[in-house]
Motif scaffolding. Sequence first.
Motif, PDB file in Angstrom:
ATOM      1  N   THR A   1      -8.507   4.759 -27.232  1.00 19.02           N
ATOM      2  CA  THR A   1      -9.441   5.484 -26.366  1.00 19.02           C
ATOM      3  C   THR A   1     -10.676   4.642 -26.088  1.00 19.02           C
ATOM      4  OG1 THR A   1      -8.679   7.568 -27.318  1.00 19.02           O
ATOM      5  CG2 THR A   1     -10.767   7.622 -26.121  1.00 19.02           C
ATOM      6  N   ILE A   2     -11.174   3.973 -27.111  1.00 22.74           N
ATOM      7  CA  ILE A   2     -12.370   3.131 -26.948  1.00 22.74           C
ATOM      8  C   ILE A   2     -12.027   1.897 -26.127  1.00 22.74           C
ATOM      9  CG2 ILE A   2     -14.150   1.812 -28.161  1.00 22.74           C
ATOM     10  CD1 ILE A   2     -14.376   4.908 -28.397  1.00 22.74           C
ATOM     11  N   ALA A   3     -10.823   1.365 -26.297  1.00 22.58           N
ATOM     12  CA  ALA A   3     -10.398   0.208 -25.493  1.00 22.58           C
ATOM     13  C   ALA A   3     -10.416   0.578 -24.013  1.00 22.58           C
ATOM     14  CB  ALA A   3      -9.020  -0.261 -25.926  1.00 22.58           C
ATOM     15  N   LYS A   4      -9.951   1.796 -23.693  1.00 18.87           N
ATOM     16  CA  LYS A   4      -9.980   2.266 -22.292  1.00 18.87           C
ATOM     17  C   LYS A   4     -11.422   2.443 -21.814  1.00 18.87           C
ATOM     18  CE  LYS A   4      -5.531   4.612 -22.335  1.00 18.87           C
ATOM     19  NZ  LYS A   4      -4.826   5.901 -22.331  1.00 18.87           N
ATOM     20  N   LEU A   5     -12.279   2.949 -22.704  1.00 19.83           N
ATOM     21  CA  LEU A   5     -13.699   3.109 -22.360  1.00 19.83           C
ATOM     22  C   LEU A   5     -14.313   1.760 -22.003  1.00 19.83           C
ATOM     23  CD1 LEU A   5     -16.449   4.722 -22.310  1.00 19.83           C
ATOM     24  CD2 LEU A   5     -16.641   4.094 -24.724  1.00 19.83           C
ATOM     25  N   ILE A   6     -13.998   0.734 -22.772  1.00 25.57           N
ATOM     26  CA  ILE A   6     -14.552  -0.594 -22.511  1.00 25.57           C
ATOM     27  C   ILE A   6     -14.021  -1.131 -21.179  1.00 25.57           C
ATOM     28  CG2 ILE A   6     -14.710  -2.988 -23.335  1.00 25.57           C
ATOM     29  CD1 ILE A   6     -16.387  -0.795 -24.859  1.00 25.57           C
ATOM     30  N   ASP A   7     -12.727  -0.957 -20.940  1.00 30.39           N
ATOM     31  CA  ASP A   7     -12.165  -1.380 -19.638  1.00 30.39           C
ATOM     32  C   ASP A   7     -12.908  -0.695 -18.494  1.00 30.39           C
ATOM     33  OD1 ASP A   7     -10.317  -3.026 -20.838  1.00 30.39           O
ATOM     34  OD2 ASP A   7      -8.664  -1.570 -20.727  1.00 30.39           O
ATOM     35  N   HIS A   8     -13.137   0.603 -18.633  1.00 33.77           N
ATOM     36  CA  HIS A   8     -13.843   1.365 -17.606  1.00 33.77           C
ATOM     37  C   HIS A   8     -15.282   0.848 -17.443  1.00 33.77           C
ATOM     38  CE1 HIS A   8     -15.067   4.780 -15.167  1.00 33.77           C
ATOM     39  NE2 HIS A   8     -16.087   4.968 -16.003  1.00 33.77           N
ATOM     40  N   THR A   9     -15.944   0.588 -18.574  1.00 32.44           N
ATOM     41  CA  THR A   9     -17.327   0.097 -18.538  1.00 32.44           C
ATOM     42  C   THR A   9     -17.402  -1.268 -17.866  1.00 32.44           C
ATOM     43  OG1 THR A   9     -17.830   1.311 -20.569  1.00 32.44           O
ATOM     44  CG2 THR A   9     -19.337  -0.465 -19.977  1.00 32.44           C
ATOM     45  N   VAL A  10     -16.463  -2.149 -18.199  1.00 36.67           N
ATOM     46  CA  VAL A  10     -16.434  -3.488 -17.593  1.00 36.67           C
ATOM     47  C   VAL A  10     -16.223  -3.373 -16.081  1.00 36.67           C
ATOM     48  CG1 VAL A  10     -15.115  -5.651 -17.471  1.00 36.67           C
ATOM     49  CG2 VAL A  10     -15.746  -4.696 -19.699  1.00 36.67           C
ATOM     50  N   ASN A  11     -15.318  -2.488 -15.678  1.00 38.11           N
ATOM     51  CA  ASN A  11     -15.100  -2.278 -14.235  1.00 38.11           C
ATOM     52  C   ASN A  11     -16.369  -1.783 -13.554  1.00 38.11           C
ATOM     53  OD1 ASN A  11     -12.445  -3.113 -14.232  1.00 38.11           O
ATOM     54  ND2 ASN A  11     -11.642  -1.064 -14.640  1.00 38.11           N
ATOM     55  N   GLU A  12     -17.039  -0.830 -14.205  1.00 37.52           N
ATOM     56  CA  GLU A  12     -18.293  -0.309 -13.646  1.00 37.52           C
ATOM     57  C   GLU A  12     -19.338  -1.409 -13.518  1.00 37.52           C
ATOM     58  OE1 GLU A  12     -20.339   3.840 -14.315  1.00 37.52           O
ATOM     59  OE2 GLU A  12     -19.202   3.252 -16.111  1.00 37.52           O
ATOM     60  N   LEU A  13     -19.445  -2.231 -14.544  1.00 43.02           N
ATOM     61  CA  LEU A  13     -20.434  -3.316 -14.531  1.00 43.02           C
ATOM     62  C   LEU A  13     -20.155  -4.310 -13.409  1.00 43.02           C
ATOM     63  CD1 LEU A  13     -20.754  -3.949 -18.369  1.00 43.02           C
ATOM     64  CD2 LEU A  13     -22.602  -3.164 -16.864  1.00 43.02           C
ATOM     65  N   SER A  14     -18.893  -4.466 -13.059  1.00 43.78           N
ATOM     66  CA  SER A  14     -18.527  -5.456 -12.043  1.00 43.78           C
ATOM     67  C   SER A  14     -19.020  -5.080 -10.648  1.00 43.78           C
ATOM     68  CB  SER A  14     -17.024  -5.688 -12.035  1.00 43.78           C
ATOM     69  OG  SER A  14     -16.359  -4.534 -11.572  1.00 43.78           O
ATOM     70  N   TYR A  15     -19.204  -3.793 -10.379  1.00 46.46           N
ATOM     71  CA  TYR A  15     -19.641  -3.402  -9.025  1.00 46.46           C
ATOM     72  C   TYR A  15     -21.001  -2.707  -8.990  1.00 46.46           C
ATOM     73  CZ  TYR A  15     -17.940   1.319 -10.200  1.00 46.46           C
ATOM     74  OH  TYR A  15     -17.733   2.525 -10.801  1.00 46.46           O
ATOM     75  N   SER A  16     -21.552  -2.376 -10.147  1.00 39.38           N
ATOM     76  CA  SER A  16     -22.788  -1.591 -10.167  1.00 39.38           C
ATOM     77  C   SER A  16     -24.020  -2.443  -9.867  1.00 39.38           C
ATOM     78  CB  SER A  16     -22.956  -0.937 -11.533  1.00 39.38           C
ATOM     79  OG  SER A  16     -24.190  -0.257 -11.587  1.00 39.38           O
ATOM     80  N   ASP A  17     -24.979  -1.807  -9.224  1.00 34.98           N
ATOM     81  CA  ASP A  17     -26.283  -2.433  -9.004  1.00 34.98           C
ATOM     82  C   ASP A  17     -27.245  -2.107 -10.144  1.00 34.98           C
ATOM     83  OD1 ASP A  17     -25.490  -3.510  -6.585  1.00 34.98           O
ATOM     84  OD2 ASP A  17     -26.113  -1.732  -5.443  1.00 34.98           O
TER      85      ASP A  17
END
Length: 197
Positions: free
Chosen positions: A89-105
């Motif tokens: 579950t945490i591994a998925k959270l990190i994947d999601h966070t990394v994706n968010e960081l890639s496009y977020s301002d």
Amino acid sequence: MMVNFPTLESITRAANHIFKQYKEKKIALTETERYNSNESERKYQLDLLESELTNDMKTFKAKYAEEIDNLIDEAATASLTHVIDDDPTIAKLIDHTVNELSYSDDKNRILELLAYKIRVMNDTQKLTVLRQFGQISKAVSDDDNLDGMLSGLKSHLKLALPKHELQLMQLKQLRTHGNPTAAYDTYHIVTKGIKSL
């Protein structure tokens, strides 16, 4: 979290005790009237005392280095039996966070939210984040303003490392920077520096 190493502390205490005794004996030799008429004998006794101290300090340094090697072997052996799997579950959270960081301002906001989540995670979950921390760092590598926040997060996550892992990290530092004879070394540098002036 700092791990205590009683055997290393014991070696340091013993070295400090011998050094303290040396200083007391040196004062006694320099102040005693016995050698007032024979300064060469006083110098001989002081040189002998200094030589014994130097040999003792070399022995303490060797014992300290040997004990660090023994402790590293023990911690490494123990860590082989203590393997923790990632929390999916945490591994998925990190994947999601990394994706968010890639496009977020607003990468700062995302990292702050992650920090709140990390505060309530158990050790296994924190270790999962730590193992994937490189992905997070890479996702914010273009923003130097976040270095402090990343460093703080990583330090907090390292507290979840198993005791043996912490021991290995600290022993590595002690191998490089630990010194059971620091008081003697400082004294030696100062006295030799004064004599050479």
